[in-house]
Design a protein around this motif. Sequence first.
Motif, mmCIF file in Angstrom:
data_model
loop_
_atom_site.group_PDB
_atom_site.id
_atom_site.type_symbol
_atom_site.label_atom_id
_atom_site.label_comp_id
_atom_site.label_asym_id
_atom_site.label_seq_id
_atom_site.Cartn_x
_atom_site.Cartn_y
_atom_site.Cartn_z
ATOM 1 N N ALA A 88 57.920 32.151 57.162
ATOM 2 C CA ALA A 88 59.004 32.485 58.079
ATOM 3 C C ALA A 88 58.904 33.943 58.545
ATOM 4 C CB ALA A 88 60.346 32.230 57.397
ATOM 5 N N ARG A 89 58.536 34.845 57.638
ATOM 6 C CA ARG A 89 58.376 36.250 58.029
ATOM 7 C C ARG A 89 57.252 36.408 59.041
ATOM 8 N NH1 ARG A 89 58.919 37.305 52.464
ATOM 9 N NH2 ARG A 89 56.661 37.642 52.315
ATOM 10 N N PHE A 90 56.135 35.720 58.805
ATOM 11 C CA PHE A 90 55.007 35.813 59.730
ATOM 12 C C PHE A 90 55.406 35.302 61.111
ATOM 13 C CE2 PHE A 90 51.108 34.636 61.828
ATOM 14 C CZ PHE A 90 50.218 35.638 61.458
ATOM 15 N N GLU A 91 56.109 34.178 61.145
ATOM 16 C CA GLU A 91 56.563 33.639 62.427
ATOM 17 C C GLU A 91 57.461 34.635 63.147
ATOM 18 O OE1 GLU A 91 56.694 28.816 61.634
ATOM 19 O OE2 GLU A 91 58.391 30.057 60.993
ATOM 20 N N GLY A 92 58.392 35.263 62.400
ATOM 21 C CA GLY A 92 59.311 36.203 63.006
ATOM 22 C C GLY A 92 58.628 37.450 63.534
ATOM 23 N N ARG A 93 57.615 37.925 62.814
ATOM 24 C CA ARG A 93 56.941 39.160 63.212
ATOM 25 C C ARG A 93 55.944 38.947 64.347
ATOM 26 N NH1 ARG A 93 55.476 41.390 57.121
ATOM 27 N NH2 ARG A 93 57.609 42.044 56.543
ATOM 28 N N HIS A 94 55.270 37.803 64.354
ATOM 29 C CA HIS A 94 54.131 37.625 65.257
ATOM 30 C C HIS A 94 54.303 36.496 66.274
ATOM 31 C CE1 HIS A 94 52.115 40.556 62.802
ATOM 32 N NE2 HIS A 94 52.315 39.836 61.728
ATOM 33 N N GLY A 95 55.395 35.751 66.175
ATOM 34 C CA GLY A 95 55.678 34.736 67.186
ATOM 35 C C GLY A 95 54.739 33.550 67.180
ATOM 36 N N VAL A 96 54.094 33.306 66.046
ATOM 37 C CA VAL A 96 53.171 32.177 65.932
ATOM 38 C C VAL A 96 53.756 31.158 64.958
ATOM 39 C CG1 VAL A 96 50.855 31.440 65.238
ATOM 40 C CG2 VAL A 96 51.182 33.636 66.399
ATOM 41 N N PRO A 97 53.958 29.905 65.372
ATOM 42 C CA PRO A 97 54.467 28.899 64.435
ATOM 43 C C PRO A 97 53.444 28.619 63.342
ATOM 44 C CG PRO A 97 53.801 27.871 66.504
ATOM 45 C CD PRO A 97 53.727 29.354 66.726
ATOM 46 N N VAL A 98 53.921 28.478 62.114
ATOM 47 C CA VAL A 98 53.033 28.338 60.963
ATOM 48 C C VAL A 98 53.266 26.994 60.276
ATOM 49 C CG1 VAL A 98 52.340 29.287 58.728
ATOM 50 C CG2 VAL A 98 52.969 30.830 60.595
ATOM 51 N N GLU A 99 52.258 26.152 60.299
ATOM 52 C CA GLU A 99 52.294 24.902 59.550
ATOM 53 C C GLU A 99 52.246 25.228 58.057
ATOM 54 O OE1 GLU A 99 50.856 21.808 57.185
ATOM 55 O OE2 GLU A 99 49.519 23.428 57.763
ATOM 56 N N ARG A 100 53.097 24.572 57.266
ATOM 57 C CA ARG A 100 53.319 25.009 55.887
ATOM 58 C C ARG A 100 52.293 24.510 54.871
ATOM 59 N NH1 ARG A 100 56.589 27.905 58.944
ATOM 60 N NH2 ARG A 100 58.644 28.387 58.068
ATOM 61 N N ARG A 101 51.855 23.273 54.952
ATOM 62 C CA ARG A 101 51.046 22.697 53.863
ATOM 63 C C ARG A 101 49.601 23.175 53.872
ATOM 64 N NH1 ARG A 101 51.095 16.975 55.016
ATOM 65 N NH2 ARG A 101 51.868 17.583 57.058
ATOM 66 N N TYR A 102 49.114 23.623 55.022
ATOM 67 C CA TYR A 102 47.736 24.092 55.136
ATOM 68 C C TYR A 102 47.664 25.546 55.604
ATOM 69 C CZ TYR A 102 46.126 19.225 54.767
ATOM 70 O OH TYR A 102 45.858 17.963 54.339
ATOM 71 N N VAL A 103 48.148 25.795 56.818
ATOM 72 C CA VAL A 103 47.952 27.101 57.449
ATOM 73 C C VAL A 103 48.662 28.209 56.682
ATOM 74 C CG1 VAL A 103 48.237 28.428 59.572
ATOM 75 C CG2 VAL A 103 47.629 25.990 59.691
ATOM 76 N N ALA A 104 49.881 27.957 56.222
ATOM 77 C CA ALA A 104 50.619 28.993 55.488
ATOM 78 C C ALA A 104 49.874 29.403 54.226
ATOM 79 C CB ALA A 104 52.022 28.492 55.138
ATOM 80 N N LYS A 105 49.258 28.463 53.558
ATOM 81 C CA LYS A 105 48.523 28.780 52.331
ATOM 82 C C LYS A 105 47.282 29.617 52.641
ATOM 83 C CE LYS A 105 50.324 24.808 49.820
ATOM 84 N NZ LYS A 105 50.049 23.564 49.055
ATOM 85 N N ALA A 106 46.597 29.293 53.741
ATOM 86 C CA ALA A 106 45.427 30.082 54.124
ATOM 87 C C ALA A 106 45.836 31.499 54.519
ATOM 88 C CB ALA A 106 44.685 29.391 55.266
ATOM 89 N N LEU A 107 46.912 31.633 55.284
ATOM 90 C CA LEU A 107 47.406 32.950 55.667
ATOM 91 C C LEU A 107 47.827 33.761 54.439
ATOM 92 C CD1 LEU A 107 49.649 32.554 58.851
ATOM 93 C CD2 LEU A 107 47.751 34.163 58.557
ATOM 94 N N SER A 108 48.533 33.110 53.544
ATOM 95 C CA SER A 108 48.974 33.795 52.333
ATOM 96 C C SER A 108 47.791 34.305 51.529
ATOM 97 C CB SER A 108 49.826 32.844 51.489
ATOM 98 O OG SER A 108 50.267 33.470 50.308
ATOM 99 N N ALA A 109 46.724 33.536 51.491
ATOM 100 C CA ALA A 109 45.519 33.960 50.778
ATOM 101 C C ALA A 109 44.908 35.197 51.420
ATOM 102 C CB ALA A 109 44.500 32.825 50.742
ATOM 103 N N VAL A 110 44.883 35.243 52.745
ATOM 104 C CA VAL A 110 44.337 36.418 53.437
ATOM 105 C C VAL A 110 45.109 37.670 53.048
ATOM 106 C CG1 VAL A 110 44.029 37.508 55.690
ATOM 107 C CG2 VAL A 110 43.364 35.116 55.356
ATOM 108 N N TYR A 111 46.428 37.588 53.076
ATOM 109 C CA TYR A 111 47.241 38.749 52.725
ATOM 110 C C TYR A 111 47.067 39.113 51.252
ATOM 111 C CZ TYR A 111 49.677 39.120 57.180
ATOM 112 O OH TYR A 111 49.986 39.330 58.512
ATOM 113 N N GLY A 112 47.015 38.111 50.392
ATOM 114 C CA GLY A 112 46.841 38.388 48.976
ATOM 115 C C GLY A 112 45.497 39.015 48.656
ATOM 116 N N LEU A 113 44.447 38.505 49.258
ATOM 117 C CA LEU A 113 43.109 39.063 49.042
ATOM 118 C C LEU A 113 42.992 40.452 49.656
ATOM 119 C CD1 LEU A 113 41.030 35.824 49.707
ATOM 120 C CD2 LEU A 113 41.373 36.944 47.501
ATOM 121 N N ALA A 114 43.694 40.666 50.771
ATOM 122 C CA ALA A 114 43.703 42.002 51.370
ATOM 123 C C ALA A 114 44.362 43.008 50.427
ATOM 124 C CB ALA A 114 44.425 41.972 52.710
#
Length: 323
Positions: A249-275
């Motif tokens: 929800a934070r990513f959607e609010g900041r960047h205006g991109v809808p985020v699918e939860r079961r796949y895309v959100a997990k991949a995005l979360s991994a990018v931020y965590g690894l960063a």
Amino acid sequence: MLVPADLPTPLTVVDDPELAAAGVELRLKRDDLAHPTVPGNKWRKLAPNLERAVADGCRVLLTYGGAYSTHVRAVAAAARALGLESVGVIRGAELARMPRNWSLARAERDGMVLEFVERSVYREIASGRQERRAGHFVLPEGGSNAAAVRGAAVVAEELAAQLPDLGARDVVCCAVGTGGTVAGIAAGLPSGTQALGVAVLRGEGYLEREVAALQLAAHGRESGNWRLAHDWHGGGYGRVPEELERFAARFEGRHGVPVERRYVAKALSAVYGLARAGELTDHRVTLVVTGVPDPTAEAAPAPAAPPFAGGRSERGRSGVSRS
């Protein structure tokens, strides 16, 4: 004529202070915009299989999935557009006696015949390798097979054209369910570029074997330029813990991109965590947005016109025809 894909899908830059502080650039490969009915990796994997089904004169597409399978809906829509029949073998015999959820209802509206099977026997048949039905073209669960891997490799080809300097500082990331998408992307990347798959289910070891086997089936070799991250599945397939929901929800609010939860959100979360962990410092990460958020039941009416029926692309067109 089936004209579903608006290709190449766009590449957009995400300007995020948190990632910038970690020395990471992020871009999104917007495969979710490929088509409103069969977006993302579902089209990438289905297209070459549909071409083969039509060429072979098959009358029915047969596939497998769970109660909310995006792949099952995509197969139903594609079959409808091509004038083919479709059959979906669904995990969970008890679902046959229950009201249809929005996902299964949509598949049925597109003409798919649903066959519900016991969970205890589903796994042994869902690979699709054991099914033989006259006039049927069989697609495994998730649509991942050798042809699908070759279809997913086109994502890497598009990236190479969109980023002429694609090379050793680049990491291309996507979510991993059955392995076909990351197998294809990795195989299609130029030398030195790495692929990162984020597992959305508990499958350490198993998923590595699946990806390797898919690359061997598609190309006769393993590319060796990929790895899977297993710490971001959120507890298992289909599970979206509150922390992940808040992140999306934070990513959607900041960047205006809808985020699918079961796949895309997990991949995005991994990018931020690894960063944050310093594992992606000085890298340019391109995350492939492989799908769109699930609609609510109220927002998922029967389509007013057959899917894939029109729409001229300004970026290119990729389609399958049945004569």
